[in-house]
Design a protein around this motif. Sequence first.
Motif, PDB file in Angstrom:
ATOM      1  N   LEU A   1       0.878  -1.163   0.000  1.00 53.73           N
ATOM      2  CA  LEU A   1       0.000   0.000   0.000  1.00 53.73           C
ATOM      3  C   LEU A   1       0.918   1.216   0.000  1.00 53.73           C
ATOM      4  O   LEU A   1       1.441   1.615   1.040  1.00 53.73           O
ATOM      5  CB  LEU A   1      -0.912  -0.001   1.233  1.00 53.73           C
ATOM      6  CG  LEU A   1      -1.864   1.182   1.381  1.00 53.73           C
ATOM      7  CD1 LEU A   1      -2.822   1.264   0.201  1.00 53.73           C
ATOM      8  CD2 LEU A   1      -2.637   1.082   2.683  1.00 53.73           C
ATOM      9  N   ARG A   2       1.134   1.778  -1.185  1.00 59.51           N
ATOM     10  CA  ARG A   2       2.166   2.800  -1.335  1.00 59.51           C
ATOM     11  C   ARG A   2       1.684   4.189  -0.935  1.00 59.51           C
ATOM     12  O   ARG A   2       2.444   5.001  -0.409  1.00 59.51           O
ATOM     13  CB  ARG A   2       2.648   2.816  -2.797  1.00 59.51           C
ATOM     14  CG  ARG A   2       3.818   3.719  -3.072  1.00 59.51           C
ATOM     15  CD  ARG A   2       5.093   3.183  -2.478  1.00 59.51           C
ATOM     16  NE  ARG A   2       5.456   1.888  -3.051  1.00 59.51           N
ATOM     17  CZ  ARG A   2       6.358   1.082  -2.518  1.00 59.51           C
ATOM     18  NH1 ARG A   2       6.949   1.427  -1.390  1.00 59.51           N
ATOM     19  NH2 ARG A   2       6.632  -0.079  -3.077  1.00 59.51           N
ATOM     20  N   TYR A   3       0.410   4.473  -1.184  1.00 61.03           N
ATOM     21  CA  TYR A   3      -0.097   5.823  -0.961  1.00 61.03           C
ATOM     22  C   TYR A   3      -1.208   5.799   0.087  1.00 61.03           C
ATOM     23  O   TYR A   3      -1.773   4.763   0.391  1.00 61.03           O
ATOM     24  CB  TYR A   3      -0.622   6.415  -2.277  1.00 61.03           C
ATOM     25  CG  TYR A   3       0.416   6.385  -3.376  1.00 61.03           C
ATOM     26  CD1 TYR A   3       1.551   7.189  -3.310  1.00 61.03           C
ATOM     27  CD2 TYR A   3       0.281   5.528  -4.472  1.00 61.03           C
ATOM     28  CE1 TYR A   3       2.510   7.150  -4.308  1.00 61.03           C
ATOM     29  CE2 TYR A   3       1.238   5.485  -5.468  1.00 61.03           C
ATOM     30  CZ  TYR A   3       2.350   6.299  -5.386  1.00 61.03           C
ATOM     31  OH  TYR A   3       3.300   6.247  -6.375  1.00 61.03           O
ATOM     32  N   GLY A   4      -1.521   6.967   0.630  1.00 58.03           N
ATOM     33  CA  GLY A   4      -2.564   7.060   1.640  1.00 58.03           C
ATOM     34  C   GLY A   4      -1.996   7.496   2.983  1.00 58.03           C
ATOM     35  O   GLY A   4      -0.790   7.762   3.130  1.00 58.03           O
ATOM     36  N   ASP A   5      -2.874   7.543   3.970  1.00 58.77           N
ATOM     37  CA  ASP A   5      -2.472   8.027   5.290  1.00 58.77           C
ATOM     38  C   ASP A   5      -1.541   7.057   6.007  1.00 58.77           C
ATOM     39  O   ASP A   5      -0.691   7.482   6.799  1.00 58.77           O
ATOM     40  CB  ASP A   5      -3.714   8.278   6.156  1.00 58.77           C
ATOM     41  CG  ASP A   5      -4.582   9.402   5.621  1.00 58.77           C
ATOM     42  OD1 ASP A   5      -4.032  10.282   4.929  1.00 58.77           O
ATOM     43  OD2 ASP A   5      -5.796   9.386   5.882  1.00 58.77           O
ATOM     44  N   ARG A   6      -1.716   5.737   5.781  1.00 58.47           N
ATOM     45  CA  ARG A   6      -0.906   4.741   6.485  1.00 58.47           C
ATOM     46  C   ARG A   6      -0.304   3.766   5.480  1.00 58.47           C
ATOM     47  O   ARG A   6      -0.758   2.641   5.319  1.00 58.47           O
ATOM     48  CB  ARG A   6      -1.756   3.968   7.491  1.00 58.47           C
ATOM     49  CG  ARG A   6      -2.489   4.812   8.508  1.00 58.47           C
ATOM     50  CD  ARG A   6      -1.573   5.578   9.440  1.00 58.47           C
ATOM     51  NE  ARG A   6      -0.713   4.734  10.237  1.00 58.47           N
ATOM     52  CZ  ARG A   6      -0.025   5.186  11.289  1.00 58.47           C
ATOM     53  NH1 ARG A   6      -0.105   6.461  11.623  1.00 58.47           N
ATOM     54  NH2 ARG A   6       0.756   4.384  11.969  1.00 58.47           N
ATOM     55  N   PRO A   7       0.740   4.191   4.768  1.00 59.97           N
ATOM     56  CA  PRO A   7       1.364   3.274   3.800  1.00 59.97           C
ATOM     57  C   PRO A   7       2.074   2.126   4.517  1.00 59.97           C
ATOM     58  O   PRO A   7       2.428   2.226   5.694  1.00 59.97           O
ATOM     59  CB  PRO A   7       2.363   4.181   3.071  1.00 59.97           C
ATOM     60  CG  PRO A   7       2.694   5.246   4.072  1.00 59.97           C
ATOM     61  CD  PRO A   7       1.430   5.491   4.840  1.00 59.97           C
ATOM     62  N   GLY A   8       2.281   1.044   3.775  1.00 58.14           N
ATOM     63  CA  GLY A   8       3.001  -0.086   4.341  1.00 58.14           C
ATOM     64  C   GLY A   8       2.725  -1.366   3.585  1.00 58.14           C
ATOM     65  O   GLY A   8       2.184  -1.353   2.481  1.00 58.14           O
TER      66      GLY A   8
END
Length: 240
Positions: free
Chosen positions: A149-156
Amino acid sequence: SWTHPQVVPLPEGMVANGSGPVIELSRGRLLLPIETWKAYDDPAPPKQRAMALFSSDGGKTWGEPTVVGDGVADGVYYWDERIISLGDDRLFAIFWTHSLATDKDLPLHWAISEDAGRTWSKPAATNIQGQVTCPVHLGGARMLAVYNLRYGDRPGVMATLSEDGGRTWDLQNQVAVWDAYGEARIGVAAGGRELQQHITIAFGKPEAQLLKDGDVLASFWCTQACVTHIRWCRLRVGDR
């Protein structure tokens, strides 16, 4: 001990890289996922396609180039295909999917082969807005996916379950395998198109393997305190 590395010959004029592990099929056949690009000095746009090569002699020779996903005519790239066996002659593929027109990621797409990789369904969208993904078949229509999950508030690096053969995923109950908040990039984000920004990413390449006891072993690379390294974890999948 290991043999010396052997070159996998490609069809004349094809430029490609491997995009996932070799899959052992029935009757001793092997499938190698590849994706095509273009020669370094070719000024034309890339003709990127997700494909596969086959071997019937234990990997000594490869041929039968087969298209798994081709979105060139629609301005779509199917990147980093990952193929897994569902048993018998059924195969499942999942793709990081990218729009050429907008230079933005689309939801992950999936495709199915019912004949051991010879033909494939047209890639269809899932509900995951992710990048490189490693699926694991848990039996029946149940799957686990470990994805970036590259983008957004909590990437990882995330893990999520599907109960319908990879078509939709339970994002409401997904778990973070690696929380990259504040450490998603190294240095300052590069400008330009998506591919130019890859030099600054600080985590990725999720892998996952079903163990004999039903747990899933996951691994990935990440960067913390300026040190890039590989980490692993064990995931226990609960009952439905």
